[in-house]
Write an enzyme that holds these catalytic residues in place. Structure first.
Site, PDB file in Angstrom:
ATOM      1  N   HIS A  70     -18.816   5.818 -15.066  1.00 27.80           N
ATOM      2  CA  HIS A  70     -19.438   4.590 -15.560  1.00 27.80           C
ATOM      3  C   HIS A  70     -20.339   3.927 -14.515  1.00 27.80           C
ATOM      4  O   HIS A  70     -20.537   2.719 -14.571  1.00 27.80           O
ATOM      5  CB  HIS A  70     -18.352   3.591 -15.997  1.00 27.80           C
ATOM      6  N   HIS A  81     -12.361   8.064 -11.025  1.00 29.41           N
ATOM      7  CA  HIS A  81     -12.517   8.047 -12.471  1.00 29.41           C
ATOM      8  C   HIS A  81     -13.674   7.155 -12.907  1.00 29.41           C
ATOM      9  O   HIS A  81     -14.532   7.570 -13.690  1.00 29.41           O
ATOM     10  CB  HIS A  81     -11.216   7.566 -13.123  1.00 29.41           C
ATOM     11  N   LYS A 132     -20.714  13.446 -23.017  1.00 28.34           N
ATOM     12  CA  LYS A 132     -20.041  12.149 -23.153  1.00 28.34           C
ATOM     13  C   LYS A 132     -20.662  11.489 -24.377  1.00 28.34           C
ATOM     14  O   LYS A 132     -21.809  11.015 -24.337  1.00 28.34           O
ATOM     15  CB  LYS A 132     -20.282  11.299 -21.906  1.00 28.34           C
TER      16      LYS A 132
END
Length: 290
Positions: A177, A161, A223
């Site tokens: 990220h 994730h 995003k």
């Protein structure tokens, strides 16, 4: 070092120690260059219509020889193709992938960054002094699979994730990220950088900043706003987020820290014994509001 309101002084101290020990951090302008270009506009979550305020990629140059030669990066990159992109699809972990996970954990455990993080966590009563038990703890936090979408088998983990990224029902990007994954996906034409995200109408970030808020699309999905460290080593991110995860039993932990010149909010979501997500939110840099 300037301190803002609500800064966690103790956490800032250990994170600055990790920052100074991060000898594998790449240097902006030397090991990589980025092109910030335009400020991205507002996009609602779930919408894939975003004006492109950046004609060129975010990364103009990255020293790939360094990525291949630095052991923690090389093992990190080997992990990036191990996952199903969409939640709801059960992950099938092969013996080769298990070996890649072990090699990555072995490599970061040898760094001064992770040794310092381990020492701190031992002092706080959050980890065993035994390096093997600490490594098992890291595995549970980052690689143990769990159900993010209840419709299928175990389909997610903290590492996927946070560092790789995943999608939900083909409609939205979750996580993603990490700057190395961003660079490699951008290089292969899967990521389209849309522009930086600043707070309000204040100053734009600098191109040598090590933390950015940005907007991008990944394989057609947008995003609206993501945040990432830029140039830092994998071991620095694992160490930072692991410390924040372990110092609190809350489902969501938000802490304000000052790391080098960056005033950050570090956010960590708990999923049982594992990380659900974690990311930095840039509040200010060089004492300039962003």
């Amino acid at each position: 070092m300037a301190r803002g309101p609500n800064v966690n002084e103790e956490l800032s101290k250990i994170l600055n120690e990790l920052w100074k020990l991060d000898s594998n951090r790449l240097k902006p302008g030397k090991d990589y260059t980025i092109s910030l270009q335009g400020k991205a506009g507002f996009v609602e979550y779930g919408s894939n219509n975003a004006r492109d305020r950046a004609r060129a990629p975010l990364f103009s140059y990255v020293n790939e020889d360094k990525l291949r030669s630095l052991e923690t990066y090389a093992h990190f990159i080997n992990l990036l193709d191990n996952y199903e992109m969409s939640t709801g699809k059960a992950e099938m972990v092969t013996s080769e992938e298990l070996m890649e996970e072990r090699l990555f954990l072995d490599s970061i455990m040898e760094t001064e960054v992770m040794k310092s993080a381990h020492k701190y966590l031992v002092s706080k009563g959050q980890s065993s002094t035994d390096p093997d038990r600490f490594k098992t703890q890291l595995y549970d936090i980052w690689f143990r699979l769990y159900h993010r979408d209840r419709s299928g088998g175990a389909d997610s983990c903290g590492f996927e994730h946070v560092f790789v990224g995943e999608t939900r029902q083909g409609r939205e990007i979750m996580g993603f990220h990490n700057w190395v994954q961003f660079y490699l996906q951008e290089k292969h034409g899967n990521v389209d950088y849309k522009g930086y995200r600043a707070r309000d109408k204040k100053d734009m970030p600098d191109e040598d900043d090590h933390v950015l808020n940005l907007q991008f699309s990944w394989k057609g999905l947008v995003k609206p706003v993501g945040s990432s460290f830029i140039g830092v080593s994998p071991e620095f991110e694992v160490a930072l987020f692991t410390i924040v995860f372990l110092i609190s039993n809350d489902k969501v932990t938000n802490v304000i820290v000052q790391v080098d010149e960056y005033h950050l909010e570090v956010v960590v979501y708990r999923y049982g014994r594992s990380i659900g997500t974690s990311y930095p939110k840039l509040l200010t840099s060089n004492n300039r509001p962003l």
